[in-house]
Motif scaffolding. Sequence first.
Motif, mmCIF file in Angstrom:
data_model
loop_
_atom_site.group_PDB
_atom_site.id
_atom_site.type_symbol
_atom_site.label_atom_id
_atom_site.label_comp_id
_atom_site.label_asym_id
_atom_site.label_seq_id
_atom_site.Cartn_x
_atom_site.Cartn_y
_atom_site.Cartn_z
ATOM 1 N N VAL A 122 0.839 -1.189 0.000
ATOM 2 C CA VAL A 122 0.000 0.000 0.000
ATOM 3 C C VAL A 122 0.879 1.247 0.000
ATOM 4 C CG1 VAL A 122 -1.664 1.355 1.333
ATOM 5 C CG2 VAL A 122 -1.952 -1.113 1.131
ATOM 6 N N GLY A 123 0.527 2.194 -0.855
ATOM 7 C CA GLY A 123 1.225 3.469 -0.930
ATOM 8 C C GLY A 123 0.261 4.623 -0.796
ATOM 9 N N VAL A 124 0.797 5.837 -0.857
ATOM 10 C CA VAL A 124 -0.020 7.046 -0.762
ATOM 11 C C VAL A 124 0.550 8.087 -1.710
ATOM 12 C CG1 VAL A 124 1.339 7.929 1.183
ATOM 13 C CG2 VAL A 124 -0.977 8.787 0.819
ATOM 14 N N ILE A 125 -0.348 8.872 -2.298
ATOM 15 C CA ILE A 125 0.061 9.999 -3.129
ATOM 16 C C ILE A 125 -0.809 11.189 -2.760
ATOM 17 C CG2 ILE A 125 -1.488 9.328 -5.032
ATOM 18 C CD1 ILE A 125 0.629 10.451 -6.967
ATOM 19 N N GLY A 126 -0.192 12.377 -2.694
ATOM 20 C CA GLY A 126 -0.952 13.569 -2.342
ATOM 21 C C GLY A 126 -0.443 14.793 -3.070
ATOM 22 N N PHE A 127 -1.321 15.778 -3.215
ATOM 23 C CA PHE A 127 -1.043 16.980 -3.992
ATOM 24 C C PHE A 127 -1.302 18.221 -3.130
ATOM 25 C CE2 PHE A 127 -2.198 13.501 -6.649
ATOM 26 C CZ PHE A 127 -1.342 13.564 -7.734
ATOM 27 N N CYS A 128 -0.298 19.123 -3.073
ATOM 28 C CA CYS A 128 -0.407 20.356 -2.302
ATOM 29 C C CYS A 128 -0.697 20.012 -0.842
ATOM 30 C CB CYS A 128 -1.476 21.256 -2.914
ATOM 31 S SG CYS A 128 -1.652 22.868 -2.112
ATOM 32 N N MET A 129 -1.831 20.449 -0.300
ATOM 33 C CA MET A 129 -2.197 20.072 1.056
ATOM 34 C C MET A 129 -2.144 18.560 1.232
ATOM 35 S SD MET A 129 -5.973 20.209 2.678
ATOM 36 C CE MET A 129 -6.299 18.663 1.795
ATOM 37 N N GLY A 130 -2.659 17.843 0.246
ATOM 38 C CA GLY A 130 -2.630 16.386 0.303
ATOM 39 C C GLY A 130 -1.223 15.832 0.275
ATOM 40 N N GLY A 131 -0.312 16.521 -0.410
ATOM 41 C CA GLY A 131 1.080 16.099 -0.395
ATOM 42 C C GLY A 131 1.701 16.241 0.977
ATOM 43 N N TYR A 150 3.495 15.690 -4.184
ATOM 44 C CA TYR A 150 3.552 16.758 -5.174
ATOM 45 C C TYR A 150 3.345 18.075 -4.437
ATOM 46 C CZ TYR A 150 3.176 13.794 -9.391
ATOM 47 O OH TYR A 150 3.400 12.907 -10.418
ATOM 48 N N TYR A 151 4.338 18.929 -4.479
ATOM 49 C CA TYR A 151 4.325 20.281 -3.912
ATOM 50 C C TYR A 151 3.615 20.355 -2.556
ATOM 51 C CZ TYR A 151 1.061 19.787 -7.914
ATOM 52 O OH TYR A 151 0.215 19.305 -8.883
ATOM 53 N N GLY A 152 4.171 19.596 -1.583
ATOM 54 C CA GLY A 152 3.657 19.633 -0.220
ATOM 55 C C GLY A 152 4.685 20.205 0.742
ATOM 56 N N TRP A 153 4.240 20.508 1.963
ATOM 57 C CA TRP A 153 5.125 21.014 3.013
ATOM 58 C C TRP A 153 5.698 19.860 3.825
ATOM 59 C CZ3 TRP A 153 0.369 23.261 1.930
ATOM 60 C CH2 TRP A 153 0.421 24.572 1.440
ATOM 61 N N ASN A 154 6.874 20.076 4.363
ATOM 62 C CA ASN A 154 7.533 19.059 5.173
ATOM 63 C C ASN A 154 6.814 18.863 6.506
ATOM 64 O OD1 ASN A 154 9.532 18.626 3.278
ATOM 65 N ND2 ASN A 154 11.000 20.001 4.251
ATOM 66 N N PRO A 155 6.906 17.659 7.070
ATOM 67 C CA PRO A 155 6.353 17.444 8.412
ATOM 68 C C PRO A 155 7.160 18.210 9.448
ATOM 69 C CG PRO A 155 7.590 15.525 7.689
ATOM 70 C CD PRO A 155 7.516 16.447 6.511
ATOM 71 N N ARG A 156 6.515 18.497 10.554
ATOM 72 C CA ARG A 156 7.174 19.186 11.657
ATOM 73 C C ARG A 156 7.062 18.325 12.906
ATOM 74 N NH1 ARG A 156 4.490 25.018 11.843
ATOM 75 N NH2 ARG A 156 6.030 25.256 13.484
ATOM 76 N N PRO A 157 8.193 17.986 13.526
ATOM 77 C CA PRO A 157 9.565 18.328 13.140
ATOM 78 C C PRO A 157 10.032 17.479 11.958
ATOM 79 C CG PRO A 157 9.619 16.855 15.010
ATOM 80 C CD PRO A 157 8.167 17.155 14.755
#
Length: 247
Positions: A122-131, A150-157
């Motif tokens: 199982v994998g996941v793909i997301g775009f912008c917010m979803g990324g 695709y063009y998402g923000w890094n997790p914190r931390p």
Amino acid sequence: MTAEAPRTARTEPLSIPRPDAHFGAMAAYLARPAGTSPHPGVVVIHEIWGLNENIRDIADRFASEGYVALAVDLFSGMNRAVCLWRLFRGLVIRPLRDAPLAELRRAVDVLQARPEVDPTRVGVIGFCMGGSYALQLACVDGDVRVASVYYGWNPRPLAAVARACPIVGSYPELDRTTVRDAPKLELALTGYGVPHDIMIYPGTKHAFANDRRPSRYNPAAAEDARRRTLAFFEQHLGSPGSRPVQI
């Protein structure tokens, strides 16, 4: 995205109970290949625009090529202000432990329980917010074996990626909101020994892979990101079939 999505997949709407029953069920769209043999699965996470035709197209394309694709609707059952607050909270205030991420983990469980799905692939793909949420899911759910952002923000931390599954990322050079995260992510994944493929596409804008947004769509970059994502998924999930998915 590239050409019009093939329509050979079998599709159906689903309703996924949320971990917090107060928010009701989460709507979803399932697209699956014909036949009963176990297939690899992929959770598809939408942009800020919600579960729209672009996201359904992506799920259909995956299914037409051998994946069981589950596209979730994180906005379902709530007004827009509540949705946006929950998502902002999950990305900025309580990353890696908020309600939307718990809902995505529930979606992974539902996908794994499908008789057509090989639960070990199982994998996941997301775009912008979803990324952004695809990256978070990659860090907290051990059943997710590969993630595409695709063009998402890094997790914190950012140190959370030490426990992440393999990650393939595609970023637009002209998107100042996300492109700065790409080299930071690549450096962290390299340092923690997590397999990855991170690419910044010159001259591209946010949503460059969405062919329903002509002012931002970049066919060459979208095709290369599609090719890289599919090769990375095949490397870490195994081959779902003989033809490429048109992401």
